[in-house]
Design a protein around this motif. Structure first.
Motif, PDB file in Angstrom:
ATOM      1  N   MET A 148       0.772  -1.197   0.008  1.00  0.00           N
ATOM      2  CA  MET A 148      -0.071   0.037  -0.205  1.00  0.00           C
ATOM      3  C   MET A 148       0.677   1.262  -0.094  1.00  0.00           C
ATOM      4  N   LEU A 149       1.778   1.199   0.672  1.00  0.00           N
ATOM      5  CA  LEU A 149       2.531   2.603   1.051  1.00  0.00           C
ATOM      6  C   LEU A 149       3.543   2.631  -0.401  1.00  0.00           C
ATOM      7  N   GLN A 150       3.946   1.784  -0.943  1.00  0.00           N
ATOM      8  CA  GLN A 150       4.489   1.774  -2.084  1.00  0.00           C
ATOM      9  C   GLN A 150       3.550   2.237  -3.439  1.00  0.00           C
ATOM     10  N   GLN A 151       2.415   1.651  -3.108  1.00  0.00           N
ATOM     11  CA  GLN A 151       1.387   2.272  -4.358  1.00  0.00           C
ATOM     12  C   GLN A 151       1.159   3.491  -4.348  1.00  0.00           C
ATOM     13  N   TYR A 152       1.031   3.941  -3.020  1.00  0.00           N
ATOM     14  CA  TYR A 152       0.626   5.240  -2.982  1.00  0.00           C
ATOM     15  C   TYR A 152       1.684   6.211  -3.205  1.00  0.00           C
ATOM     16  N   ARG A 153       2.828   5.852  -3.695  1.00  0.00           N
ATOM     17  CA  ARG A 153       3.921   6.711  -4.055  1.00  0.00           C
ATOM     18  C   ARG A 153       3.758   6.700  -5.495  1.00  0.00           C
ATOM     19  N   HIS A 154       3.518   5.519  -6.027  1.00  0.00           N
ATOM     20  CA  HIS A 154       3.333   5.489  -7.609  1.00  0.00           C
ATOM     21  C   HIS A 154       2.027   6.405  -8.107  1.00  0.00           C
ATOM     22  N   GLN A 155       0.692   6.177  -6.912  1.00  0.00           N
ATOM     23  CA  GLN A 155      -0.239   6.689  -7.529  1.00  0.00           C
ATOM     24  C   GLN A 155      -0.385   8.340  -6.987  1.00  0.00           C
ATOM     25  N   TYR A 156       0.149   8.975  -6.010  1.00  0.00           N
ATOM     26  CA  TYR A 156       0.129   9.989  -5.712  1.00  0.00           C
ATOM     27  C   TYR A 156       1.199  10.926  -5.387  1.00  0.00           C
ATOM     28  N   GLY A 157       2.568  10.019  -5.549  1.00  0.00           N
ATOM     29  CA  GLY A 157       3.809  10.805  -5.212  1.00  0.00           C
ATOM     30  C   GLY A 157       4.000  10.906  -3.607  1.00  0.00           C
ATOM     31  N   LEU A 158       3.436   9.896  -2.837  1.00  0.00           N
ATOM     32  CA  LEU A 158       3.657  10.138  -1.377  1.00  0.00           C
ATOM     33  C   LEU A 158       4.957   9.963  -1.287  1.00  0.00           C
ATOM     34  N   ASN A 159       5.574  10.460  -0.313  1.00  0.00           N
ATOM     35  CA  ASN A 159       6.992  10.112   0.047  1.00  0.00           C
ATOM     36  C   ASN A 159       6.834   9.132   1.378  1.00  0.00           C
ATOM     37  N   GLY A 160       7.290   7.926   0.971  1.00  0.00           N
ATOM     38  CA  GLY A 160       7.310   6.856   2.031  1.00  0.00           C
ATOM     39  C   GLY A 160       8.447   6.191   2.274  1.00  0.00           C
ATOM     40  N   THR A 161       8.572   5.448   3.406  1.00  0.00           N
ATOM     41  CA  THR A 161       9.916   4.851   3.557  1.00  0.00           C
ATOM     42  C   THR A 161       9.489   3.873   4.590  1.00  0.00           C
ATOM     43  N   ILE A 162       9.808   2.750   4.184  1.00  0.00           N
ATOM     44  CA  ILE A 162       9.790   1.175   4.687  1.00  0.00           C
ATOM     45  C   ILE A 162      10.780   0.842   5.529  1.00  0.00           C
ATOM     46  N   LEU A 163      10.825   0.500   6.823  1.00  0.00           N
ATOM     47  CA  LEU A 163      12.037   0.130   7.575  1.00  0.00           C
ATOM     48  C   LEU A 163      11.613  -1.559   8.044  1.00  0.00           C
TER      49      LEU A 163
END
Length: 326
Positions: free
Chosen positions: A149-164
């Protein structure tokens, strides 16, 4: 800047928040914690919103004016809760965050259950490019879904997400009791899956530790990280341009070898071991990317992990607790 924390009353949150408040780089930041079953004291820098991650109004209130999110809350093996809290909650947070003009960075603390840790095979080290292969159970599934979900929100909306992505996180004397054959065992695996009741009882009475063997008949190598090192990684990623849109494995430099653990305890404390044959799979969660990109280094190695656990003495008012359902 304003940081939203979920899961602040859990193991990672309880260690992250004091470290954050003491870090000069964040001295002018404020914190809001979204708490449900448990809470924390409010201060001049820390406020609390009460409510569930599955409640849109609570999430919207907590997200008001927030620039950064550190999402640590999790629901373990609780099928009745996992979708409402983990998946719906993640969706509500991402929706509120992407609509916010203040939003800058969303950090997710994930787990190596998303890559199957000791249950799924890999041809080499598990890197950030390795496929997602959850082991059976709803918790592992929710971590896969959260990462996607977090990765797709970057693709869809350009959201700056980081996963640890972290493995089993240790603190205090956790590791010592993870190796117990008694009723005080912390975590798994369940010895009853591999040994008879008499064998378990005899091992406990003799004070032995397990020399867990993998499916190939070698000592199991399983990934761990100390909570202090995970908190340090979160601080390193927070508001760091190098972390934008990235996934990082956050683990010890090498996995824990149960043969080396048994040998160390025999040498230093004259504690014997019992081999436990399992079908578990040795894997190596490679942390090279985090070390290179974030400049982060885990400080706790195998010897320190053992010594910290055996030397720790709990106060009477500090019982070992599992803070999540399941």
């Amino acid at each position: 800047m304003r940081l939203l924390l979920t899961g602040v009353t859990g193991k990672v949150g309880q260690n992250f928040l004091p470290a954050f408040l003491e870090t000069d780089r964040f001295c002018d930041w404020s914190v809001v914690a979204l708490c449900n079953n448990r809470t924390i004291p409010e201060t001049d820098r820390v406020s609390v919103i009460s409510g569930s991650l599955g409640d849109r109004e609570a999430v919207d209130a907590a997200m008001d004016g927030v620039t950064h999110v550190l999402h640590m809350a999790a629901v373990k093996e609780s099928p009745d809760l996992c979708m409402d809290v983990s998946v719906k909650g993640m969706f509500l947070m991402l929706e509120a965050f992407r609509r916010s003009p203040a939003a800058k960075q969303f950090i997710l603390i994930s787990g190596d259950c998303s890559v199957g840790h000791a249950f799924q095979p890999y041809d080499g080290p598990v890197t950030e490019q390795s496929p997602l292969k959850a082991y059976p159970g709803c918790y592992a599934l929710t971590k896969v879904l959260e990462e996607v979900m977090l990765q797709q929100y970057r693709h869809q909306y350009g959201l700056n997400g980081t996963i640890l992505r972290a493995p089993w996180t240790m603190e205090k004397d956790d590791f010592r009791f993870a190796l117990s054959f008694g009723d005080d065992q912390f975590g798994g695996p369940a010895w009853s899956e591999y040994l008879s009741d008499d064998e378990i009882r005899a091992s406990a009475e003799a004070g032995l530790v397990p020399r867990i063997m993998d499916r190939d008949g070698r000592p199991l190598r399983r990934n761990f990280v100390h909570v202090d090192d995970l908190a340090a990684a979160a601080l390193a990623a927070l508001d760091n341009p190098a972390a934008e849109g990235e996934l990082f494995n956050i683990s010890m430099n090498s996995p824990v070898d149960y043969g080396e653990v048994a040998d160390h305890l025999l040498t230093t404390r004259n504690i014997g071991s019992r081999s436990v044959e399992t079908g578990m799979i040795s894997n190596w969660l490679d942390n090279a990317k985090a070390r290179l990109v974030l400049g982060w280094r885990p400080k706790v190695d195998l010897e320190q992990l053992i010594e910290k656990a055996w030397n720790y003495r709990r106060d009477a008012d500090d019982p070992r607790r599992i803070w999540y359902p399941g």
